[in-house]
Write an enzyme that holds these catalytic residues in place. Structure first.
Site, PDB file in Angstrom:
ATOM      1  CG  ASP A  51       0.828 -22.012 -14.451  1.00  0.00           C
ATOM      2  OD1 ASP A  51       0.801 -21.288 -13.468  1.00  0.00           O
ATOM      3  OD2 ASP A  51      -0.029 -22.850 -14.813  1.00  0.00           O
ATOM      4  CD  GLU A 129      33.041 -39.261  -3.052  1.00  0.00           C
ATOM      5  OE1 GLU A 129      32.759 -40.240  -2.511  1.00  0.00           O
ATOM      6  OE2 GLU A 129      34.235 -38.921  -3.027  1.00  0.00           O
ATOM      7  CD  GLU A 131      27.540 -44.548  -3.215  1.00  0.00           C
ATOM      8  OE1 GLU A 131      28.732 -44.316  -2.640  1.00  0.00           O
ATOM      9  OE2 GLU A 131      26.587 -44.923  -2.602  1.00  0.00           O
ATOM     10  CD  GLU A 212      30.129 -47.645  -4.019  1.00  0.00           C
ATOM     11  OE1 GLU A 212      30.048 -48.565  -3.265  1.00  0.00           O
ATOM     12  OE2 GLU A 212      31.110 -46.643  -3.767  1.00  0.00           O
ATOM     13  CD  GLU A 220      31.245 -43.143  -5.560  1.00  0.00           C
ATOM     14  OE1 GLU A 220      32.182 -42.239  -5.304  1.00  0.00           O
ATOM     15  OE2 GLU A 220      30.822 -44.105  -4.907  1.00  0.00           O
ATOM     16  CG  HIS A 269      29.624 -40.339   0.455  1.00  0.00           C
ATOM     17  ND1 HIS A 269      30.477 -41.459  -0.073  1.00  0.00           N
ATOM     18  CD2 HIS A 269      28.802 -40.840   1.067  1.00  0.00           C
ATOM     19  CE1 HIS A 269      30.045 -42.625   0.406  1.00  0.00           C
ATOM     20  NE2 HIS A 269      28.933 -42.392   1.195  1.00  0.00           N
ATOM     21  NE  ARG A 340      35.614 -44.630   2.056  1.00  0.00           N
ATOM     22  CZ  ARG A 340      37.047 -44.250   1.752  1.00  0.00           C
ATOM     23  NH1 ARG A 340      38.016 -44.569   2.622  1.00  0.00           N
ATOM     24  NH2 ARG A 340      37.340 -43.702   0.799  1.00  0.00           N
ATOM     25  CD  GLU A 359      33.713 -38.878   2.128  1.00  0.00           C
ATOM     26  OE1 GLU A 359      32.900 -39.480   1.669  1.00  0.00           O
ATOM     27  OE2 GLU A 359      34.784 -38.909   2.704  1.00  0.00           O
ATOM     28  NE  ARG A 361      31.395 -42.263   4.878  1.00  0.00           N
ATOM     29  CZ  ARG A 361      31.744 -42.781   3.486  1.00  0.00           C
ATOM     30  NH1 ARG A 361      32.657 -41.931   2.699  1.00  0.00           N
ATOM     31  NH2 ARG A 361      31.414 -44.013   3.220  1.00  0.00           N
TER      32      ARG A 361
END
Length: 474
Positions: A51, A129, A131, A212, A220, A269, A340, A359, A361
């Site tokens: 449904d 990645e 977390e 982490e 992580e 990430h 980062r 990457e 982030r």
């Protein structure tokens, strides 16, 4: 795996139940279970009816019949059920056999097909990645006269002075002090080990896991990259295992981006790359970050469309409580190698031509992975098509810590939207790149914006506990 092999597996492994699953717009899995004795070739040809009007954002009641079409390549034995159970991921079709335009998994499949049609490459690889936090106790309520949340963790820094049964053994995790300590500070090694072992049992290739940076069970686990739809499928398996293993240990896991005030949040990430057959298209030795011109244009597309993209990669009001300066959150829309603090990082440590990747982030795990990965690919492909140069557009590279730049320089750096509503405004103004190749339909985008605006409104109209601290004595 063919239908014949799936049926053979059911018989050989004495499977008692077959669980057919699909994912809604918000990214939550739903399932219908059939006794294995009722599953035959016709089940895979006709699908499993459900449904659609009972699923938020899918269908209205007068057109509610929908069909789950099983994908025989996306099967695994459920590691938690008492009776042997085979889980099969499905895409959603209309009763006449057409891929449903609001089905996230079908959108991901269309994005992969569009990549091949574009002539740019044949395969896009993604590696999220994701977390999460592991708590011992979570309580919350939002009603007319009361609103609160309360979380607790035996390893949390705020419990250093708590009286505990058998005595407080200390070794708590300090705020922002949780990155990769050994036991006894890291008290959840065995829990994560079991999560990893369970993932390996169902076929996920796990690369590593660790505590982490936050207190209170911040964790992580990284699993290996795969193609776009497969990676989204794998993330759904990953979250299912994390949450159920935590429950088995008498704990609870959440992928909520910012469950704790004043602590680092949980991101997702996402690494991505494009190949043409066996040929990696992002690598060129000796350039900035060893990135090819095509990869730079891909970055240009991601950053150019980022405000709209974030409505799909960070689709909750809570997402924007993580996306604030000072908590390792990538709020600045720039790129850099190895840095980062940038929204887009180019990994440079031990990278091979085939491992060369980008990457992003900014995303978090409230994102529906099928939608987020598809939207990222489309933004990157638009950058490649339009030859968007991130350097010429002012997106970097920034190889210094962006948070420590002079204020005059930081003011020139474009930031992520500040709220979900701002991100939705950006998506309304910039959605054409998503409709390329018919991957996202205008109907889907309009419906998605409507659903998310309702979520934002539900939060905005409610009395917040902190307002009592600010205004009760006015």
């Amino acid at each position: 795996m063919s239908v014949e092999k799936v049926l053979q597996h059911i018989q050989e492994r004495d499977i008692q139940f077959v669980d057919f699953r699909f994912v809604d717009i918000a990214g939550r899995a739903h399932h219908i279970t059939l006794p294995a004795s009722e599953v035959d070739e016709s089940t895979f040809e006709q699908g499993v009816a459900f449904d659609g009007s009972s699923i938020s954002g899918f269908r209205s009641v007068e057109e509610s019949d929908m069909v789950m079409m099983p994908d025989t390549s996306a099967t695994y034995e459920d590691p938690f059920m008492l009776q042997p159970t085979l889980n099969i991921m499905c895409s959603v079709h209309t009763p006449d056999g057409v891929q449903y335009e609001r089905d996230p998994r079908s959108i991901a499949q269309k994005a992969e097909a569009f990549l091949k049609q574009s002539g740019v490459g044949t395969t896009a690889f993604f590696a999220p990645e994701s977390e999460f936090f592991i708590f011992d106790d979570v309580r919350f309520e939002s009603s007319m006269q009361r609103s609160f949340y309360s979380v607790d963790s035996e390893e949390a820094g705020w419990n250093s002075g708590r009286e505990e049964v058998g005595g407080n053994l200390a070794h708590k995790v300090k705020v922002k002090g949780g990155y990769v300590p050994v036991a006894p500070i890291d008290s959840q090694q065995d829990i994560r080990n079991e999560m990893v072992s369970t993932m390996q049992e169902i076929g996920l290739r796990v690369e590593r896991h660790h505590h982490e940076g936050g207190t209170a069970g911040h964790s992580e686990i990284n699993f290996r990259f795969d193609t776009l739809t497969n990676s989204a499928d794998n993330l759904m398996k990953y979250k299912y295992i994390v949450q159920n293993v935590a429950r088995k240990w008498g704990k609870t896991a959440t992928f909520m981006p910012k469950p704790l005030f004043g602590e680092n949040g949980s991101g997702m990430h996402v690494h991505s790359s494009i190949f043409n057959g066996e040929q990696p298209l992002f690598y060129e030795k000796g350039t900035y970050g060893n990135l090819s011109e095509l990869a730079m244009h891909y970055i240009g597309g991601l950053l150019y469309h980022a405000p709209a993209l974030i409505a799909l990669t960070n689709p909750s009001t809570n997402s924007f409580k993580r996306l604030v300066p000072g908590y390792e959150a990538p709020v600045n829309l720039v790129f850099s190698r190895g840095n980062r603090s940038a929204a887009i990082r180019i990994p440079i440590a031990a990278v091979t031509p085939k491992g060369c990747r980008v990457e992003f982030r900014t995303p978090d795990s409230t994102a529906n992975p099928y939608l987020a990965f598809a939207a990222m690919l489309l933004a990157g492909l638009d950058g490649i098509k339009r030859k968007l140069d991130p350097v010429a557009l002012g997106y970097g590279p920034f190889d210094n810590n962006i948070y420590e730049l002079p204020e005059a320089v930081k003011r020139e750096v474009r930031s992520v939207p500040g709220t979900l509503d701002e991100a939705l405004n950006a998506l309304e103004a910039d959605s054409e790149f998503l409709t390329a190749g018919g991957v996202f339909s205008p109907d889907f985008i309009s419906n998605y914006i409507q659903l998310k605006r309702q979520e934002a409104r539900e939060v905005s109209i409610r009395v917040h506990p902190h307002e009592y601290s600010l205004y009760y004595d006015c």
